[in-house]
Design a protein around this motif. Sequence first.
Motif, PDB file in Angstrom:
ATOM      1  N   SER A 166       0.836  -1.196   0.000  1.00 15.88           N
ATOM      2  CA  SER A 166       0.000   0.000   0.000  1.00 15.88           C
ATOM      3  C   SER A 166       0.867   1.241   0.000  1.00 15.88           C
ATOM      4  N   TRP A 167       0.302   2.285  -0.561  1.00 12.59           N
ATOM      5  CA  TRP A 167       0.958   3.604  -0.632  1.00 12.59           C
ATOM      6  C   TRP A 167       0.027   4.611   0.004  1.00 12.59           C
ATOM      7  N   SER A 168       0.576   5.384   0.944  1.00 13.62           N
ATOM      8  CA  SER A 168      -0.251   6.326   1.687  1.00 13.62           C
ATOM      9  C   SER A 168       0.374   7.708   1.620  1.00 13.62           C
ATOM     10  N   LEU A 169      -0.405   8.648   1.149  1.00  7.71           N
ATOM     11  CA  LEU A 169      -0.041  10.062   1.153  1.00  7.71           C
ATOM     12  C   LEU A 169      -1.230  10.815   1.738  1.00  7.71           C
ATOM     13  N   PRO A 170      -1.296  10.918   3.070  1.00  8.57           N
ATOM     14  CA  PRO A 170      -2.492  11.479   3.725  1.00  8.57           C
ATOM     15  C   PRO A 170      -2.771  12.904   3.274  1.00  8.57           C
ATOM     16  N   TRP A 184       4.391  -7.746   2.294  1.00 13.50           N
ATOM     17  CA  TRP A 184       3.481  -6.611   2.113  1.00 13.50           C
ATOM     18  C   TRP A 184       4.225  -5.341   2.486  1.00 13.50           C
ATOM     19  N   LEU A 185       4.392  -4.468   1.482  1.00 10.97           N
ATOM     20  CA  LEU A 185       5.053  -3.183   1.700  1.00 10.97           C
ATOM     21  C   LEU A 185       4.025  -2.154   2.148  1.00 10.97           C
ATOM     22  N   GLN A 186       4.330  -1.489   3.214  1.00  9.24           N
ATOM     23  CA  GLN A 186       3.450  -0.424   3.704  1.00  9.24           C
ATOM     24  C   GLN A 186       4.266   0.868   3.696  1.00  9.24           C
ATOM     25  N   ILE A 187       4.143   1.599   2.570  1.00  5.44           N
ATOM     26  CA  ILE A 187       4.939   2.804   2.359  1.00  5.44           C
ATOM     27  C   ILE A 187       4.041   4.020   2.565  1.00  5.44           C
ATOM     28  N   SER A 188       4.549   4.955   3.284  1.00  4.45           N
ATOM     29  CA  SER A 188       3.783   6.183   3.532  1.00  4.45           C
ATOM     30  C   SER A 188       4.719   7.377   3.438  1.00  4.45           C
ATOM     31  N   ARG A 189       4.114   8.508   3.134  1.00  5.97           N
ATOM     32  CA  ARG A 189       4.884   9.736   3.023  1.00  5.97           C
ATOM     33  C   ARG A 189       4.031  10.881   3.562  1.00  5.97           C
ATOM     34  N   ARG A 190       4.679  11.769   4.258  1.00  2.00           N
ATOM     35  CA  ARG A 190       3.999  12.953   4.776  1.00  2.00           C
ATOM     36  C   ARG A 190       4.382  14.163   3.935  1.00  2.00           C
ATOM     37  N   LEU A 191       3.415  15.020   3.737  1.00  2.00           N
ATOM     38  CA  LEU A 191       3.667  16.236   2.965  1.00  2.00           C
ATOM     39  C   LEU A 191       4.697  17.107   3.662  1.00  2.00           C
ATOM     40  N   GLY A 192       5.622  17.621   2.871  1.00  2.22           N
ATOM     41  CA  GLY A 192       6.693  18.438   3.418  1.00  2.22           C
ATOM     42  C   GLY A 192       7.942  17.669   3.765  1.00  2.22           C
ATOM     43  N   LYS A 250      10.829  14.736   2.474  1.00  2.00           N
ATOM     44  CA  LYS A 250      11.363  14.096   1.274  1.00  2.00           C
ATOM     45  C   LYS A 250      11.355  12.583   1.397  1.00  2.00           C
ATOM     46  N   GLY A 251      11.648  12.076   2.579  1.00  2.00           N
ATOM     47  CA  GLY A 251      11.793  10.654   2.752  1.00  2.00           C
ATOM     48  C   GLY A 251      10.469   9.931   2.932  1.00  2.00           C
ATOM     49  N   PHE A 252      10.516   8.605   2.713  1.00  2.00           N
ATOM     50  CA  PHE A 252       9.371   7.722   2.913  1.00  2.00           C
ATOM     51  C   PHE A 252       9.622   6.899   4.167  1.00  2.00           C
ATOM     52  N   THR A 253       8.558   6.447   4.752  1.00  2.00           N
ATOM     53  CA  THR A 253       8.641   5.447   5.816  1.00  2.00           C
ATOM     54  C   THR A 253       8.058   4.150   5.280  1.00  2.00           C
ATOM     55  N   CYS A 254       8.719   3.057   5.610  1.00  2.00           N
ATOM     56  CA  CYS A 254       8.322   1.769   5.046  1.00  2.00           C
ATOM     57  C   CYS A 254       8.320   0.718   6.142  1.00  2.00           C
ATOM     58  N   ARG A 255       7.289  -0.094   6.123  1.00  2.00           N
ATOM     59  CA  ARG A 255       7.189  -1.253   7.005  1.00  2.00           C
ATOM     60  C   ARG A 255       6.985  -2.485   6.139  1.00  2.00           C
ATOM     61  N   LEU A 256       7.721  -3.515   6.447  1.00  5.66           N
ATOM     62  CA  LEU A 256       7.658  -4.758   5.694  1.00  5.66           C
ATOM     63  C   LEU A 256       6.962  -5.806   6.540  1.00  5.66           C
ATOM     64  N   LEU A 257       5.798  -6.253   6.071  1.00  7.40           N
ATOM     65  CA  LEU A 257       5.004  -7.248   6.776  1.00  7.40           C
ATOM     66  C   LEU A 257       5.048  -8.556   6.012  1.00  7.40           C
ATOM     67  N   GLY A 258       5.128  -9.676   6.737  1.00  7.54           N
ATOM     68  CA  GLY A 258       5.121 -10.990   6.124  1.00  7.54           C
ATOM     69  C   GLY A 258       3.766 -11.637   6.242  1.00  7.54           C
ATOM     70  N   CYS A 259       3.545 -12.693   5.383  1.00  5.76           N
ATOM     71  CA  CYS A 259       2.255 -13.357   5.406  1.00  5.76           C
ATOM     72  C   CYS A 259       2.197 -14.451   6.463  1.00  5.76           C
TER      73      CYS A 259
END
Length: 592
Positions: A65-69, A92-100, A102-111
């Motif tokens: 999933s990609w999240s840009l709130p 399962w990649l859980q990538i999110s980014r906050r406005l303002g 540059k970097g992303f935060t990522c969490r890697l979840l397994g099944c």
Amino acid sequence: MVLKVFFPQSCNLAASGLLVGRWIPEHDSAVVLAVIHYPFIPSHVKRYIQQMASESRVKLSVLGSWSLPQDGEEGMESFLRDLGTIFPHQRWLQISRRLGHKGFTCRLLGCTPPPKEVKRSEDEEEENEEEKEKVIFVHYEQRKVMLSQLHPIQNGIPESKDGSLSELRQVFHTVSSSGPLFFMDKYDDGPLKSTHWQSEGREGSIIVELLKRASVPVCMLLRRILAVWTWICSMRVFEVFPLPFLWSKLSSCVQLSYRTQLLKTLSSHKPAENHTQFIRKANVFVSFLVDVGLGLLLASWLYRDNHISMIANMLVPAADHVAQELQDLLQWLMGAPAGLKMNRALDQVLGRFFLYHIHLWINYVHLLSPFMESILWYGGLSACLGLTFALSLLSDMVALLTFHIYCFYVYGARLYCLKIYGLSSLWRLFRGKKWNVLRQRVDSCSYDMDQLFIGTLLFTILLFLLPTTALYYLVFTLLRLVIVLFQGVIHLSLDFINSFPLFAMGLRVCRPYRLAEGVRFRVLSEEPGSALHLLMEINPLKSSAVVDTYRLPTYSCYPQHSWGALAKKLFVGELIYPWTHTSAKGHAAKAD
């Protein structure tokens, strides 16, 4: 373990949704290709991915999933995280980014279900936490990677022979093969919306589409014309001796045959199987257009301002001037050239023999002089077939107009060679040796007195006649080498025009990313608390490597011997043919 996520720059500001791409498990990498936006129906997403995977033949899946709130989407991140239970996955990649930021935060979840809780120390928990967060984002420009072709390494290291591709090559192959995934843009009325490099609108050209439509009937017509031409050339009339020998020696016939083979390749109904064959066909097409264009310019110059008549009026006086210079040269050789004392009888015989040939040649040229303008007028029409054909015809005309000099060279070389081999054989006789023809070696042999006497007389005669013969041979060999050098420049020009990859060099100059030799990485951001972000940039292929890889195969017109072998042939009087045509050179084999 470090997970590398190849993320397209076009998706950096995409709305929240699902990441679609491909896992590369053997290299622990993930290639993100597009982001499917919310709202969507999971069944529609599954059906769409299956359809795209079957069309592109790439193992596409939902990576995470990609999240840009944004405003009003506070619970979107938790909603997208829960979608991992719907789509089958190993990670399962859980990538999110906050406005303002540059970097992303990522969490890697397994099944797999989480293991039972075990009491661990704080240090072990910190180490496990650091291992989970070791993710590197590699940003790439999707359009350039999509249109580029990664070439083999040029330092001699080949690709692995077991069929396994490198990580970088798999990334390029995944992006370039996922073309059907990039057809959906914001103007489509489908139930799904996505972000990728063509999401704002498909890239295309009306002119290119019209040329594609027009190429089909043009290729069909060209195939018919080539079939008729091939049938005419295969008639038995043209196989009667000495016609095949003449066709193989005339540069214009060889060039015409070469162009016919290239046009057959160009008009073939089979599409290019890979990028190399496509570039090669494009090189043939562009080379043919440039060749015909230059030929038409030459034809327009010839038929403007009566240039053909001027050339015809200059040709006969030039031939007379050359003949007069040759006569003066022979008169000089029949005297005492440079104060040398020559054999008077042999000198007069050779001089009168060559003077008679020059007299015949002058009569031949004057016999053709009334038709010279017509010959040049019809010969100038060959420039409409291309500049290379006009240059080939020029080479043939030079060969025909200087045929008497070639005859002088052959006569002198044969006579000189006969004396050299005679002297070498008689020299072995004095040493009690002889040449064994069967075993190709020098063996001992005993001779009687009569054989030694006759050998001594012959050796003396040949030795004292050698300077006169050598002088004539030297003079006519130098004249022949001048003509050969001029024809060599013409053939080198032909080889350059025929084999130079114009389309590939145009790509290298205008769009260097299309021909990639490798990549380089540049650090984009390394903020604390976020993953490392790198930018992948394409290193273009060097110009020399482009020429070496995509050079078209052509008939060879280079010297067949080294300089040492050529000097040896000149010394012993063997005939040299340094600009003869041989089979096609295998420059294109490197590109396969």
